[in-house]
Write a protein that holds these residues in place. Structure first.
Motif, short mmCIF file in Angstrom:
data_model
loop_
_atom_site.label_atom_id
_atom_site.label_comp_id
_atom_site.label_asym_id
_atom_site.label_seq_id
_atom_site.Cartn_x
_atom_site.Cartn_y
_atom_site.Cartn_z
N MET A 1 0.89 -1.08 0.05
CA MET A 1 0.00 -0.23 0.07
C MET A 1 0.91 1.17 0.10
N ILE A 2 0.52 2.26 -0.71
CA ILE A 2 1.25 3.64 -0.73
C ILE A 2 0.77 4.60 0.25
N GLU A 3 -0.32 4.64 0.34
CA GLU A 3 -0.93 5.56 1.42
C GLU A 3 -2.47 5.26 1.66
N THR A 4 -3.18 6.01 2.65
CA THR A 4 -4.54 5.93 2.67
C THR A 4 -4.93 7.35 2.62
N TYR A 5 -5.93 7.57 1.93
CA TYR A 5 -6.84 8.88 1.69
C TYR A 5 -8.16 8.85 1.79
N ARG A 6 -8.63 9.64 2.93
CA ARG A 6 -9.93 9.54 3.10
C ARG A 6 -10.58 8.06 3.53
N GLY A 7 -9.75 7.38 4.07
CA GLY A 7 -10.21 5.77 4.43
C GLY A 7 -10.11 4.94 3.51
N TRP A 8 -9.75 5.31 2.08
CA TRP A 8 -9.59 4.44 1.04
C TRP A 8 -7.91 4.06 0.79
N GLU A 9 -7.69 2.72 0.48
CA GLU A 9 -6.17 2.48 0.37
C GLU A 9 -5.81 2.55 -0.97
N ILE A 10 -4.74 3.16 -1.14
CA ILE A 10 -4.14 3.47 -2.58
C ILE A 10 -3.03 2.66 -2.72
N ARG A 11 -3.01 1.79 -3.91
CA ARG A 11 -1.95 1.05 -4.16
C ARG A 11 -1.45 1.19 -5.73
N GLU A 12 -0.25 0.63 -5.68
CA GLU A 12 0.28 0.78 -7.37
C GLU A 12 -0.07 -0.68 -7.97
N ALA A 13 -0.73 -0.45 -9.00
CA ALA A 13 -1.36 -1.66 -9.72
C ALA A 13 -0.23 -2.41 -10.41
N ASP A 14 -0.52 -3.90 -10.41
CA ASP A 14 0.31 -4.91 -10.94
C ASP A 14 0.00 -4.54 -12.55
N THR A 15 0.97 -4.18 -13.37
CA THR A 15 0.92 -3.73 -14.65
C THR A 15 0.34 -4.90 -15.46
N TYR A 16 0.52 -6.32 -14.95
CA TYR A 16 0.05 -7.29 -15.66
C TYR A 16 -1.66 -7.04 -15.93
N TYR A 17 -2.29 -6.86 -14.77
CA TYR A 17 -3.72 -6.81 -14.90
C TYR A 17 -4.19 -5.36 -15.26
N PHE A 18 -3.60 -4.04 -14.82
CA PHE A 18 -3.95 -2.75 -15.01
C PHE A 18 -2.81 -2.21 -15.78
N SER A 19 -2.60 -2.72 -17.22
CA SER A 19 -1.34 -1.87 -17.70
C SER A 19 -1.79 -0.48 -18.05
#
Length: 71
Positions: A1-19
């Motif tokens: 996880m990169i950070e939390t913003y307003r309760g939402w967890e922000i992550r860097e996507a695996d480029t295989y799935y979310f290119s």
């Protein structure tokens, strides 16, 4: 996880799935459960995708504004 913003967890996507989108966020109520061979994986809650963290934060703000019960 990169950070939390307003309760939402922000992550860097695996480029295989979310290119096409580099980052994604999951809502505070997001959950995934394996329901067995017949139903497989079942998700609840919300996810958002964006090319940048700044865009993702704006999308989270917009989502919360449009869905007052989302936060």
């Amino acid at each position: 996880m990169i950070e939390t913003y307003r309760g939402w967890e922000i992550r860097e996507a695996d480029t295989y799935y979310f290119s096409f989108q580099r980052y994604y966020a999951t809502s505070p109520d997001y959950d995934v459960d394996y329901e067995g061979a017949e139903d497989g994986w079942v998700a609840s809650g919300h996810t958002l995708n964006a090319a940048t963290i700044e865009e993702l934060k704006k999308d989270i703000d917009d989502f919360i504004e449009e869905n007052s019960d989302a936060e």
